[in-house]
Design a protein around this motif. Structure first.
Motif, PDB file in Angstrom:
ATOM      1  N   ASP A 415       0.845  -1.201   0.000  1.00  0.00           N
ATOM      2  CA  ASP A 415       0.000   0.000   0.000  1.00  0.00           C
ATOM      3  C   ASP A 415       0.877   1.246   0.000  1.00  0.00           C
ATOM      4  OD1 ASP A 415      -2.362   1.418  -0.002  1.00  0.00           O
ATOM      5  OD2 ASP A 415      -2.555   1.431   2.185  1.00  0.00           O
ATOM      6  N   ARG A 416       1.827   1.274  -0.961  1.00  0.00           N
ATOM      7  CA  ARG A 416       2.773   2.384  -1.063  1.00  0.00           C
ATOM      8  C   ARG A 416       3.012   2.707  -2.530  1.00  0.00           C
ATOM      9  NH1 ARG A 416       4.812  -0.957   2.763  1.00  0.00           N
ATOM     10  NH2 ARG A 416       6.206  -2.001   1.293  1.00  0.00           N
ATOM     11  N   GLY A 417       3.269   3.976  -2.789  1.00  0.00           N
ATOM     12  CA  GLY A 417       3.641   4.392  -4.134  1.00  0.00           C
ATOM     13  C   GLY A 417       2.638   3.939  -5.175  1.00  0.00           C
ATOM     14  N   PHE A 418       3.138   3.606  -6.362  1.00  0.00           N
ATOM     15  CA  PHE A 418       2.263   3.215  -7.465  1.00  0.00           C
ATOM     16  C   PHE A 418       1.547   1.904  -7.181  1.00  0.00           C
ATOM     17  CE2 PHE A 418       1.591   1.185 -11.659  1.00  0.00           C
ATOM     18  CZ  PHE A 418       0.738   2.138 -12.204  1.00  0.00           C
ATOM     19  N   GLU A 419       2.116   1.074  -6.313  1.00  0.00           N
ATOM     20  CA  GLU A 419       1.451  -0.201  -6.010  1.00  0.00           C
ATOM     21  C   GLU A 419       0.131   0.004  -5.271  1.00  0.00           C
ATOM     22  OE1 GLU A 419       4.092  -4.099  -6.112  1.00  0.00           O
ATOM     23  OE2 GLU A 419       4.327  -2.963  -4.260  1.00  0.00           O
ATOM     24  N   ARG A 420      -0.047   1.172  -4.689  1.00  0.00           N
ATOM     25  CA  ARG A 420      -1.346   1.469  -4.097  1.00  0.00           C
ATOM     26  C   ARG A 420      -2.432   1.420  -5.176  1.00  0.00           C
ATOM     27  NH1 ARG A 420      -0.301   6.319  -1.463  1.00  0.00           N
ATOM     28  NH2 ARG A 420       0.340   5.149   0.373  1.00  0.00           N
ATOM     29  N   GLU A 421      -2.108   1.925  -6.364  1.00  0.00           N
ATOM     30  CA  GLU A 421      -3.038   1.856  -7.492  1.00  0.00           C
ATOM     31  C   GLU A 421      -3.190   0.419  -7.977  1.00  0.00           C
ATOM     32  OE1 GLU A 421      -5.667   2.709 -10.444  1.00  0.00           O
ATOM     33  OE2 GLU A 421      -4.991   4.066  -8.839  1.00  0.00           O
ATOM     34  N   LEU A 422      -2.085  -0.323  -8.012  1.00  0.00           N
ATOM     35  CA  LEU A 422      -2.165  -1.716  -8.444  1.00  0.00           C
ATOM     36  C   LEU A 422      -2.984  -2.557  -7.473  1.00  0.00           C
ATOM     37  CD1 LEU A 422       1.474  -2.375  -9.738  1.00  0.00           C
ATOM     38  CD2 LEU A 422      -0.563  -1.693 -11.026  1.00  0.00           C
ATOM     39  N   ARG A 423      -2.937  -2.210  -6.197  1.00  0.00           N
ATOM     40  CA  ARG A 423      -3.762  -2.946  -5.227  1.00  0.00           C
ATOM     41  C   ARG A 423      -5.237  -2.747  -5.530  1.00  0.00           C
ATOM     42  NH1 ARG A 423      -3.636  -3.994   1.112  1.00  0.00           N
ATOM     43  NH2 ARG A 423      -1.715  -4.980   0.481  1.00  0.00           N
ATOM     44  N   LYS A 424      -5.607  -1.546  -5.918  1.00  0.00           N
ATOM     45  CA  LYS A 424      -7.009  -1.300  -6.295  1.00  0.00           C
ATOM     46  C   LYS A 424      -7.401  -2.193  -7.466  1.00  0.00           C
ATOM     47  CE  LYS A 424      -6.860   3.605  -4.955  1.00  0.00           C
ATOM     48  NZ  LYS A 424      -6.944   4.997  -5.463  1.00  0.00           N
ATOM     49  N   ARG A 425      -6.458  -2.373  -8.405  1.00  0.00           N
ATOM     50  CA  ARG A 425      -6.763  -3.179  -9.587  1.00  0.00           C
ATOM     51  C   ARG A 425      -6.873  -4.660  -9.240  1.00  0.00           C
ATOM     52  NH1 ARG A 425      -2.667  -0.450 -14.103  1.00  0.00           N
ATOM     53  NH2 ARG A 425      -3.098   1.723 -13.532  1.00  0.00           N
ATOM     54  N   THR A 426      -5.946  -5.176  -8.405  1.00  0.00           N
ATOM     55  CA  THR A 426      -6.047  -6.592  -8.038  1.00  0.00           C
ATOM     56  C   THR A 426      -7.321  -6.855  -7.240  1.00  0.00           C
ATOM     57  OG1 THR A 426      -4.673  -6.219  -6.064  1.00  0.00           O
ATOM     58  CG2 THR A 426      -3.551  -6.973  -8.061  1.00  0.00           C
ATOM     59  N   ASP A 427      -7.694  -5.933  -6.368  1.00  0.00           N
ATOM     60  CA  ASP A 427      -8.935  -6.083  -5.606  1.00  0.00           C
ATOM     61  C   ASP A 427     -10.143  -6.046  -6.538  1.00  0.00           C
ATOM     62  OD1 ASP A 427      -7.436  -6.223  -3.309  1.00  0.00           O
ATOM     63  OD2 ASP A 427      -7.827  -4.155  -2.685  1.00  0.00           O
ATOM     64  N   PHE A 428     -10.082  -5.176  -7.554  1.00  0.00           N
ATOM     65  CA  PHE A 428     -11.186  -5.052  -8.514  1.00  0.00           C
ATOM     66  C   PHE A 428     -11.371  -6.360  -9.274  1.00  0.00           C
ATOM     67  CE2 PHE A 428     -12.365  -4.092 -12.960  1.00  0.00           C
ATOM     68  CZ  PHE A 428     -13.645  -3.584 -12.746  1.00  0.00           C
ATOM     69  N   PHE A 429     -10.288  -6.934  -9.776  1.00  0.00           N
ATOM     70  CA  PHE A 429     -10.403  -8.174 -10.546  1.00  0.00           C
ATOM     71  C   PHE A 429     -10.773  -9.349  -9.656  1.00  0.00           C
ATOM     72  CE2 PHE A 429      -7.568  -5.893 -13.616  1.00  0.00           C
ATOM     73  CZ  PHE A 429      -8.498  -5.840 -14.647  1.00  0.00           C
ATOM     74  N   ALA A 430     -10.298  -9.343  -8.404  1.00  0.00           N
ATOM     75  CA  ALA A 430     -10.695 -10.406  -7.473  1.00  0.00           C
ATOM     76  C   ALA A 430     -12.199 -10.367  -7.241  1.00  0.00           C
ATOM     77  CB  ALA A 430      -9.941 -10.263  -6.154  1.00  0.00           C
ATOM     78  N   GLY A 431     -12.766  -9.158  -7.120  1.00  0.00           N
ATOM     79  CA  GLY A 431     -14.210  -9.021  -6.951  1.00  0.00           C
ATOM     80  C   GLY A 431     -14.967  -9.506  -8.176  1.00  0.00           C
ATOM     81  N   LEU A 432     -14.484  -9.149  -9.373  1.00  0.00           N
ATOM     82  CA  LEU A 432     -15.138  -9.608 -10.604  1.00  0.00           C
ATOM     83  C   LEU A 432     -15.067 -11.128 -10.743  1.00  0.00           C
ATOM     84  CD1 LEU A 432     -14.124  -7.059 -13.398  1.00  0.00           C
ATOM     85  CD2 LEU A 432     -16.342  -7.338 -12.292  1.00  0.00           C
ATOM     86  N   ARG A 433     -13.917 -11.695 -10.363  1.00  0.00           N
ATOM     87  CA  ARG A 433     -13.761 -13.143 -10.465  1.00  0.00           C
ATOM     88  C   ARG A 433     -14.766 -13.855  -9.575  1.00  0.00           C
ATOM     89  NH1 ARG A 433      -8.818 -13.030  -9.626  1.00  0.00           N
ATOM     90  NH2 ARG A 433      -8.134 -12.983 -11.836  1.00  0.00           N
ATOM     91  N   ALA A 434     -14.945 -13.344  -8.361  1.00  0.00           N
ATOM     92  CA  ALA A 434     -15.931 -13.937  -7.454  1.00  0.00           C
ATOM     93  C   ALA A 434     -17.340 -13.777  -8.004  1.00  0.00           C
ATOM     94  CB  ALA A 434     -15.815 -13.274  -6.077  1.00  0.00           C
ATOM     95  N   LYS A 435     -17.613 -12.657  -8.630  1.00  0.00           N
ATOM     96  CA  LYS A 435     -18.938 -12.404  -9.218  1.00  0.00           C
ATOM     97  C   LYS A 435     -19.222 -13.389 -10.344  1.00  0.00           C
ATOM     98  CE  LYS A 435     -21.530  -8.827 -11.687  1.00  0.00           C
ATOM     99  NZ  LYS A 435     -21.480  -7.453 -12.266  1.00  0.00           N
ATOM    100  N   ARG A 436     -18.231 -13.647 -11.218  1.00  0.00           N
ATOM    101  CA  ARG A 436     -18.422 -14.571 -12.335  1.00  0.00           C
ATOM    102  C   ARG A 436     -18.674 -15.986 -11.822  1.00  0.00           C
ATOM    103  NH1 ARG A 436     -18.595 -10.280 -14.268  1.00  0.00           N
ATOM    104  NH2 ARG A 436     -17.420  -9.425 -16.050  1.00  0.00           N
ATOM    105  N   ARG A 437     -17.965 -16.389 -10.771  1.00  0.00           N
ATOM    106  CA  ARG A 437     -18.182 -17.717 -10.215  1.00  0.00           C
ATOM    107  C   ARG A 437     -19.588 -17.870  -9.671  1.00  0.00           C
ATOM    108  NH1 ARG A 437     -12.427 -18.139  -6.970  1.00  0.00           N
ATOM    109  NH2 ARG A 437     -11.105 -18.523  -8.816  1.00  0.00           N
ATOM    110  N   ASN A 438     -20.061 -16.826  -9.004  1.00  0.00           N
ATOM    111  CA  ASN A 438     -21.436 -16.881  -8.467  1.00  0.00           C
ATOM    112  C   ASN A 438     -22.462 -16.974  -9.601  1.00  0.00           C
ATOM    113  OD1 ASN A 438     -20.610 -16.735  -5.798  1.00  0.00           O
ATOM    114  ND2 ASN A 438     -20.656 -14.486  -5.762  1.00  0.00           N
ATOM    115  N   GLU A 439     -22.161 -16.272 -10.707  1.00  0.00           N
ATOM    116  CA  GLU A 439     -23.088 -16.311 -11.842  1.00  0.00           C
ATOM    117  C   GLU A 439     -23.107 -17.696 -12.487  1.00  0.00           C
ATOM    118  OE1 GLU A 439     -21.603 -13.242 -14.321  1.00  0.00           O
ATOM    119  OE2 GLU A 439     -22.570 -11.621 -13.202  1.00  0.00           O
ATOM    120  N   GLU A 440     -21.922 -18.377 -12.502  1.00  0.00           N
ATOM    121  CA  GLU A 440     -21.852 -19.702 -13.092  1.00  0.00           C
ATOM    122  C   GLU A 440     -22.618 -20.733 -12.276  1.00  0.00           C
ATOM    123  OE1 GLU A 440     -17.740 -20.496 -13.446  1.00  0.00           O
ATOM    124  OE2 GLU A 440     -17.417 -19.066 -15.086  1.00  0.00           O
ATOM    125  N   ARG A 441     -22.715 -20.476 -10.965  1.00  0.00           N
ATOM    126  CA  ARG A 441     -23.467 -21.400 -10.104  1.00  0.00           C
ATOM    127  C   ARG A 441     -24.972 -21.227 -10.295  1.00  0.00           C
ATOM    128  NH1 ARG A 441     -19.935 -20.032  -4.719  1.00  0.00           N
ATOM    129  NH2 ARG A 441     -17.977 -20.976  -5.410  1.00  0.00           N
TER     130      ARG A 441
END
Length: 441
Positions: A415-441
């Motif tokens: 949670d420092r420097g530019f990686e603070r922005e990258l953390r937002k992106r990894t969290d965003f894709f993790a949320g989408l991945r969980a959403k797609r799995r729920n939709e597949e069920r």
């Protein structure tokens, strides 16, 4: 190399009345007179404890030049009433060693022990080092080795298991002042230096007592009308070259200090160690490589510009050369020290490599394999692959790991420097991945 206050054997010594160097005249007569090594020689120190118990074992004396290794060995022999035998690994071969061992055996039969002092012991090869072992084990001799190099790198394990490694300290300015006062008492007069010049003289010695006494002997010989200041001293004397071996301990110790100063976000300390290495004659190209490594290992994606800046500094040095190009490397050092730090990718990379070793040849899932032939299509290659650009948010959320492998998480952005922005992106894709799995069920 010989050490502080070292003398040739008596039969080769100076004739009575011959001039004696100051270092010879000030050679300590007792261990209590040795300056700067109280942690070893005091009653609670390892050597003091050995002497107190009347049992002297083999030791390796590790320390920089001019701190008293030879003197300590010689005085140990005197205090334990052992015969003192000195050899140098530089000039001694196997025939000479055999003669030394045979003479020690004869003394032992006559009831007298031998303390064998081996200067520069690290210069003996592994086989030669092994040659000492039986004579140490059967009590023929007590080995006292001296080295300026790290024993754990230069001496073999068998020898180290039979000898205690004792570290002698570089002499402090206070130690050097005590030595200077002792020299002035011997000379019968004060040095012709004012206070700052006296301090400068101590610094010129760079922690080496022998070097200091040589400098004192020069200063004491000058005929000057009054105390000299720092400028006058500098014009007459040159500073002793720093103790720095580009292939030895000094090299590794200083690059470690530079790297850790950068990692610790201290630009002043980083510049100091960078300058120390340059003053010691280090190749700036080596420093350029190590600085770039620091950017990759310790800054990473917290500041994606850091690596490129280091490469540019390296290229600038190649174009300008020394000394101008070294300024570009110094700028890179300061930039890295002040950059946000992250080893997240470094940690993730090591974890991924470990997982790759464990999973061996597990194939990718068939849905992400290409199927250039009909046979491959019939076998299911590429079946079920979802083209991410056709999916909502251009993200399908499919699993790309081998079948049966539990999905890991390697990369955790700081949670420092530019990686603070990258953390937002990894969290965003993790949320989408969980959403797609729920939709597949």
């Amino acid at each position: 190399m010989t050490d502080l206050f070292d003398l040739m054997p008596p039969e080769n010594g100076p004739t009575p009345g011959a001039p004696r160097p100051l270092a010879d005249r000030l050679r300590p007569q007792r261990l209590s007179e040795v300056i700067g090594q109280e942690h070893l020689l005091g009653p609670e120190g390892p050597i003091g404890a050995m002497l107190g118990s009347g049992s002297l074992s083999s030791v390796i004396l590790w320390g920089p030049p001019g701190v008293g290794k030879t003197t300590v060995a010689r005085l140990l022999a005197e205090e334990t009433e052992m015969h003192f035998e000195q050899i140098s690994a530089i000039f001694t071969g196997v025939p000479e060693l055999r003669k030394v061992f045979e003479a020690a055996r004869l003394r032992r039969r006559q009831g007298r022990g031998t303390l064998l002092f081996v200067d520069e012991i690290h210069r003996f090869n592994r086989a030669q080092q092994d040659g000492f072992l039986p004579h140490m084990e059967d009590g023929t001799l007590v080995l006292v080795g001296a080295t300026t190099e790290n024993p754990s790198f230069e001496l073999n394990a068998a020898l180290l298991s039979r000898a205690q490694v004792l570290t002698l300290n570089r002499l402090t300015l206070a130690d050097l002042e005590r030595l200077t006062q002792r020299a002035e008492r011997e000379l019968g007069r004060k040095l012709p230096l004012d206070g700052p010049a006296r301090d400068a003289l101590l610094e010129m010695a760079d922690g080496d007592g022998r070097a200091l006494l040589n400098l004192i002997e020069q200063v004491a010989s000058w005929r000057v009308p009054g105390p000299l200041d720092t400028g006058a001293l500098a014009s007459r004397l040159r500073r002793r070259a720093a103790n720095y071996d580009k292939s030895g301990d000094g090299h590794y110790n200083l690059i470690s200090a530079l790297h850790k100063s950068v990692r610790g976000s201290d630009p002043d300390a980083a510049l100091y160690w960078f300058a120390r290495m340059l003053e010691g004659g280090e190749d700036p190209r080596f420093l350029a490589r190590r600085i770039t490594r620091m950017a990759v290992e310790d800054i990473g994606l917290a500041d994606p510009q850091a690596q490129g800046l280091c490469i540019e500094a390296w290229e600038t040095y190649e174009r300008l050369g020394s000394p101008e190009g070294e300024l570009a490397l110094a700028q890179a050092v300061v930039y890295l020290a002040l950059a946000p730090k992250s080893n997240a990718v470094y940690t993730a990379y090591k974890a991924a490599r470990e997982a790759a070793r464990k999973t061996g040849s597990a194939p990718p899932p068939k849905h992400i394999l290409n199927a250039p032939t009909r046979m491959m299509k019939d076998q299911g290659f590429g079946a079920g692959y979802q083209y991410d650009h056709d999916a909502e948010d251009a993200f399908s959320g499919q699993d790309y790991f081998p079948e049966g492998m539990k999905r890991p998480v390697y990369y955790v952005p700081a949670d420092r420097g530019f990686e603070r922005e990258l953390r937002k992106r990894t969290d965003f894709f993790a949320g989408l991945r969980a959403k797609r799995r729920n939709e597949e069920r």
